[in-house]
Design a protein around this motif. Structure first.
Motif, PDB file in Angstrom:
ATOM      1  N   THR B  37       0.760   5.443  -4.481  1.00 39.42           N
ATOM      2  CA  THR B  37      -0.188   4.333  -4.593  1.00 39.42           C
ATOM      3  C   THR B  37      -0.524   4.046  -6.046  1.00 39.42           C
ATOM      4  O   THR B  37      -0.532   2.893  -6.488  1.00 39.42           O
ATOM      5  CB  THR B  37      -1.481   4.661  -3.821  1.00 39.42           C
ATOM      6  N   VAL B  40       2.150   2.242  -7.797  1.00 39.91           N
ATOM      7  CA  VAL B  40       2.135   0.797  -7.565  1.00 39.91           C
ATOM      8  C   VAL B  40       1.115   0.127  -8.484  1.00 39.91           C
ATOM      9  O   VAL B  40       1.410  -0.883  -9.131  1.00 39.91           O
ATOM     10  CB  VAL B  40       1.801   0.498  -6.085  1.00 39.91           C
ATOM     11  N   SER B  44       2.465  -2.258 -11.584  1.00 39.12           N
ATOM     12  CA  SER B  44       2.320  -3.703 -11.553  1.00 39.12           C
ATOM     13  C   SER B  44       1.922  -4.269 -12.922  1.00 39.12           C
ATOM     14  O   SER B  44       2.074  -5.456 -13.159  1.00 39.12           O
ATOM     15  CB  SER B  44       1.279  -4.110 -10.498  1.00 39.12           C
ATOM     16  N   TYR B 262       6.206  -4.308  -7.250  1.00 35.07           N
ATOM     17  CA  TYR B 262       4.918  -3.650  -7.524  1.00 35.07           C
ATOM     18  C   TYR B 262       3.769  -4.636  -7.422  1.00 35.07           C
ATOM     19  O   TYR B 262       2.728  -4.350  -6.833  1.00 35.07           O
ATOM     20  CB  TYR B 262       4.918  -3.048  -8.922  1.00 35.07           C
ATOM     21  N   ALA B 265       3.157  -5.495  -3.886  1.00 32.44           N
ATOM     22  CA  ALA B 265       2.520  -4.384  -3.183  1.00 32.44           C
ATOM     23  C   ALA B 265       1.052  -4.297  -3.565  1.00 32.44           C
ATOM     24  O   ALA B 265       0.188  -4.029  -2.724  1.00 32.44           O
ATOM     25  CB  ALA B 265       3.241  -3.075  -3.510  1.00 32.44           C
ATOM     26  N   ILE B 269      -2.166  -4.373  -1.168  1.00 28.30           N
ATOM     27  CA  ILE B 269      -3.255  -3.389  -1.168  1.00 28.30           C
ATOM     28  C   ILE B 269      -4.601  -4.092  -1.275  1.00 28.30           C
ATOM     29  O   ILE B 269      -5.533  -3.788  -0.547  1.00 28.30           O
ATOM     30  CB  ILE B 269      -3.110  -2.394  -2.341  1.00 28.30           C
TER      31      ILE B 269
ATOM     32  N   ILE C 103      -3.428   1.733   3.319  1.00 24.88           N
ATOM     33  CA  ILE C 103      -2.282   1.589   2.424  1.00 24.88           C
ATOM     34  C   ILE C 103      -1.033   1.467   3.280  1.00 24.88           C
ATOM     35  O   ILE C 103      -0.564   2.443   3.846  1.00 24.88           O
ATOM     36  CB  ILE C 103      -2.180   2.783   1.473  1.00 24.88           C
ATOM     37  N   VAL C 107       3.795  -0.279   1.015  1.00 28.18           N
ATOM     38  CA  VAL C 107       3.304   0.019  -0.327  1.00 28.18           C
ATOM     39  C   VAL C 107       3.743   1.426  -0.745  1.00 28.18           C
ATOM     40  O   VAL C 107       4.161   1.641  -1.890  1.00 28.18           O
ATOM     41  CB  VAL C 107       1.766  -0.103  -0.371  1.00 28.18           C
TER      42      VAL C 107
END
Lengths: 363, 291, 266
Positions: B37, B40, B44, B262, B265, B269, C103, C107
């Protein structure tokens, strides 16, 4: 209560009490008879408690009166009007449940005003009436709170105010105190009685707690297996139980061997009058612990097994010559010199007793 | 002073002893959940040694915005339809006896369809209303062309198939609230003079509204994050965000799009997290009421 | 309930029944089709005989087994310990376990790709290399929210603290307390956590396909392009297996509840 309920000055807060008649009610669930021919009349303004062990049908009777359950046969009438086929929401009965019946999304005030809103009262009027009811139960300062912010006892008082706000014809209390702490229970039952006397609404109070029933009711009906065993004023019920079940269920009782002849029973060597319904030969006399006195006596045939000190009173557990256990209740000062193992003689006061057949009572 | 420090030391020592057995669990989750996580989040804006908002900027390109819009449209429409129909079905389930086998079968089926369907649901619909689907062939006799121009493989098809798993999900998340309605509330309302309708209108509906809205948000998040069904159905083009992520992942070497995944994603999120926080707040309120 | 409500209920149940069962029924018919016309069980026998499908079935079953074992080893001692000795960590553990709901798997894949070199190094180190079993580590994470809830329910149903104190006062060490006293009492929670984890793993597609591994669902999608009936048969089989697992679980818990009631009546 020397005062007859109908003679009370009708309160301006409520309509005067009306009579309630349950006639020959039966209710069967599959094979089980929850009610088996119950007939009961409540006089206007009277508070009747239905008392009995769980499963005796007392709650079923209350729910049938409320219209929340349907009788298999029999009729329900209020003020002489047959309500058997009237739906619950048209019966005008205020009901207080065991617990958690307040609407959690409404404030205390809106809960109490709920029934009035359904009746189309305008906002001002219903809030006035709700505030008046909250004052009656002493919760005025909590009117903007939610149920989750109140204690259990406070919630039940709000529930009482909500039930009374609609000026119900009959007030129904379904074990309203059983979810509360012992201390709050005593406080609240007195409060319920005070409020009921003030508004004068005919009230049916269902409970399994005999002390509660005896303390609040004008008359107490004892139920067993869907039938009414006896209905009488508390003192009458206590002093003159009509059936073995009532004698055993209400109050603590000793079962002392007795021989009956010519309307008199010989109990522990004393001649005692018998109550209606007693057997005519040998049986067991139902003797209250407070009717027994204990005297230290080295020649006595009974002996003390233990003494329980309960503050103002003490309970003295004894064994008779034939090994029958009995309990005597004395004031603590009377019991001061008694000790386990001591030989004593027991005496029974000459109040009338119920003598039951030895076989039905079992061991 | 020294005593206080010693007390702190002892407490810290106790914490350490108490915490030690939890280390494998925490280590595991750090490696397989937290690090990906964080990767990501970092990736990004920071990749190959340089910091840039370029990838975030790409989220506002017409392709990415169109995908986001379609994703929101798909998630919102299926969340609304799923919530309404699911609430009705939950009511049907709640008013059946709790021990009935039919009820247990319905709940088990709901659980499977809602949570573990994915690819299988896509194929079930291909088999039903695809170009050679069973239902398609049945109604072809009546002169109706059900498969049409391959709508099943477009956004329209996704709406249908997503609804198919949103309804059971609603049943599962909404049923506890429905069953939290206490019998005393209905009886109290009725004894105060309410008709059945008035009870629903003035007691049940206000009590259930937060749970209903919360469940709807959960459905939205569920649809927004779903991938398998869409991936199995749609092989050409990338109409929604999850499929755009697939495209970015599988073609990043070729197109030099490294890092766009990224940013997408991250977008996912953010959307899901915002929705889930709102969900938690609403459900916390209900659970106080409907315990 | 009035007669009108009852009629409405029946009508609605029938409509929902048609909507939900039609695709399943259609899948069953579709899976029995033979390419030339007529019916055959070929698509269903392919599940255990097809060169491409059968190995994938084995991979997914293996993944399910390993994931369940790893999930239980990781979660059960942690949750017990948190309740017994480290209640301060309870909110954190719950948060981490429910986090995968927020999540999305997608992801996690994107993030893992970023640290991929590191992951392959790790997998090589523990001897898994390119094996699909490597997926097991991520699958455990996916099963955590469901498993946590199942275990939490059954742990809440027992008085863990008292049980553990009783065991310890009788001379049991922590290991014996957990394995011989606590675990037998949360057996039903462990069972339902395991069943749900199996259903999750058998249905997983996202991570396997994007990480380039061939598990059951990935192969079903591949087959979908060439052999419709077989892929439909296999996907129907996974749904039915999941349904049976959850139904058995639900009936098993009902059996226990009835037992308790029966005991109370007697």
């Amino acid at each position: 209560m020397s005062q007859r309920p109908t003679e009370r000055t009708p309160s301006d807060r409520s309509r005067p009490g009306v009579s309630v008649e349950l006639t020959d009610l039966t209710r069967t669930y599959g094979q089980v008879n929850a009610l088996d021919g119950l007939t009961l009349r409540l006089e206007p303004g009277e508070l009747v408690a239905l008392l009995g062990p769980s499963g005796c049908g007392k709650t079923t009777a209350l729910r049938i009166l409320a219209g929340l359950d349907e009788a298999t046969s029999g009729t329900v009438a209020v003020d002489g009007q047959d309500l058997t086929s009237v739906p619950a929401n048209k019966r005008d009965m205020g009901m207080v449940f065991q617990a958690y019946s307040l609407f959690p999304h409404l404030t205390v005030l809106d809960n109490v005003a709920f029934g009035l809103k359904l009746r189309g009262d305008d906002r001002t009027n219903r809030h006035l009436r709700a505030a008046e009811m909250l004052e009656l139960v002493g919760l005025s300062e909590h009117s903007e709170k939610y149920a989750s912010q109140l204690s259990g006892g406070q919630q039940q008082r709000v529930a009482l105010a909500r039930a009374l706000a609609i000026r119900p014809r009959v007030l129904l209390l379904d074990e309203p105190l059983s979810a509360l702490d012992a201390k709050v229970r005593v406080q609240l039952r007195e409060e319920i009685r005070r409020v009921q006397l003030e508004v004068g609404t005919t009230t049916l109070f269902v409970t399994h707690d005999q002390e509660e029933a005896l303390a609040v009711a004008d008359r107490v009906g004892v139920m067993s297996h869907g039938r009414l065993e006896q209905i009488a004023a508390p003192a009458e019920l206590y002093a003159h139980p009509a059936t073995p079940f009532v004698a055993e269920f209400v109050g603590l009782n000793n079962k002392v061997p007795a021989v009956v002849s010519a309307g008199k029973a010989e109990v522990l060597g004393v001649q005692v009058p018998t109550l209606v319904g007693s057997v005519e030969d040998a049986g067991l006399a139902m003797v209250r612990p407070e009717s027994l006195s204990v005297r230290a006596d080295s020649e006595g045939t009974a002996s003390i097994t233990s003494v329980a000190f309960l503050g103002p009173i003490s309970r003295v557990h004894c064994t008779l010559a034939d090994q029958t256990p009995v309990i005597a209740q004395l004031t603590s000062s009377q019991a001061r010199d008694l000790a386990p193992g001591q030989r004593v003689s027991l005496e029974v006061e000459p109040a009338p007793v119920l003598v039951v057949p030895a076989a039905t009572m079992g061991a | 002073m020294a005593e206080a420090a010693a007390g702190r030391g002892r407490r810290a020592g106790a914490r350490l002893r108490e915490g030690a057995p939890l280390l494998p669990f925490f280590a595991y989750l750090v490696i397989f959940l937290v690090i990906p996580t964080v990767a990501v989040l970092v990736g990004s804006v920071y990749l190959d040694g340089s910091f840039s908002f370029g990838r975030i900027h790409e989220l506002f390109s017409s392709t990415a915005l169109a995908a986001l819009w379609k994703s929101v449209l798909l998630s919102a429409s299926t969340a609304v339809v799923g919530a309404v129909l699911g609430a009705v079905l939950a009511w049907l389930v709640a008013s059946s006896p709790p021990t009935s086998v039919l009820r247990r079968m319905m709940l088990s089926l709901c659980s499977v369809l809602a949570q573990f369907g994915g690819v299988a649901l896509a194929f079930a619909f291909v088999a039903t209303v695809g170009s050679t689907g069973v239902l398609t062939l049945w109604v072809a006799h009546l002169g109706v062309d059900l498969a049409g121009s391959g709508w099943l493989y477009t956004l329209t098809g996704l709406v249908l198939v997503y609804t198919y798993f949103q309804i059971p999900l609603m049943v599962i998340v909404f049923l506890p609230a429905l069953e939290g309605l206490k019998a005393q509330w209905r009886e109290a309302a009725v004894s105060l003079g309410a008709t059945g309708w008035q009870y629903w209108r003035q007691v049940a509906v206000p009590l259930l509204t937060p749970a209903f809205l919360g469940s709807m948000l959960l459905l939205f998040a569920n649809a927004f994050a779903a991938y398998a069904t869409a991936a199995a159905l749609v092989s050409i083009g990338s109409p929604i965000v999850p499929l755009l992520i697939r495209q970015a992942l599988t073609s990043e070497v070729v197109l030099g799009q490294s890092g766009f995944a990224y940013a997408l994603a991250l977008e996912m999120i953010v959307v899901v997290a915002v929705v889930m926080v709102a969900y938690t707040l609403l459900v916390r309120r209900t659970s106080r009421w409907l315990r | 309930m009035t007669r009108r409500t009852r009629a409405l209920r029946v009508v609605l149940l029938v409509l929902f029944g048609i909507f939900f069962l039609l695709p399943i029924y259609a899948s069953a018919l579709f899976s029995l089709r033979r390419p030339g016309g007529g019916h055959s069980m070929a698509a269903w026998t392919a599940i255990v005989s097809d060169d491409q499908l059968y190995p994938a079935v084995l991979v997914s079953l293996g993944l399910a087994f390993v994931s369940v074992v790893l999930m239980l080893l990781l979660l059960v001692p942690t949750m017990i310990w948190v309740r017994l000795r480290a209640p301060w960590a309870r909110r954190l553990v719950e948060f981490l376990c429910l986090l995968p709901l927020t999540i999305p798997a997608l992801v996690i894949v994107v993030g893992l790709k970023g640290v991929y070199a590191w992951v392959t190094y790790f997998l090589g180190f523990i001897g898994l290399g390119e094996s699909a079993l490597a997926l097991t580590f991520i699958y455990v994470v996916l099963t955590l929210p469901y498993a946590y809830r199942a275990l939490d329910t059954s742990l809440s149903a027992i008085d863990l603290q008292t049980l553990a104190e009783a065991a310890r006062s009788l001379g049991a060490g922590w290991t014996a307390t957990i394995t011989r006293v606590v675990v037998p009492n949360i057996w039903s929670g462990m069972l339902s956590a395991s069943f749900i984890a199996i259903a999750v793993v058998l249905g997983e597609y996202t991570i396997a396909s994007l990480m380039g591994y061939q598990n059951l669902q990935v192969v079903i999608v591949l087959l979908g392009k060439t052999d419709g009936p077989t892929s439909v048969a296999a996907s129907l089989a996974t749904i039915l297996l999941g349904f049976v697992l959850l139904l058995v679980l639900s009936l098993a818990t009902r059996g226990r509840r009835r037992h308790v009631v029966g005991g109370a009546v007697r």
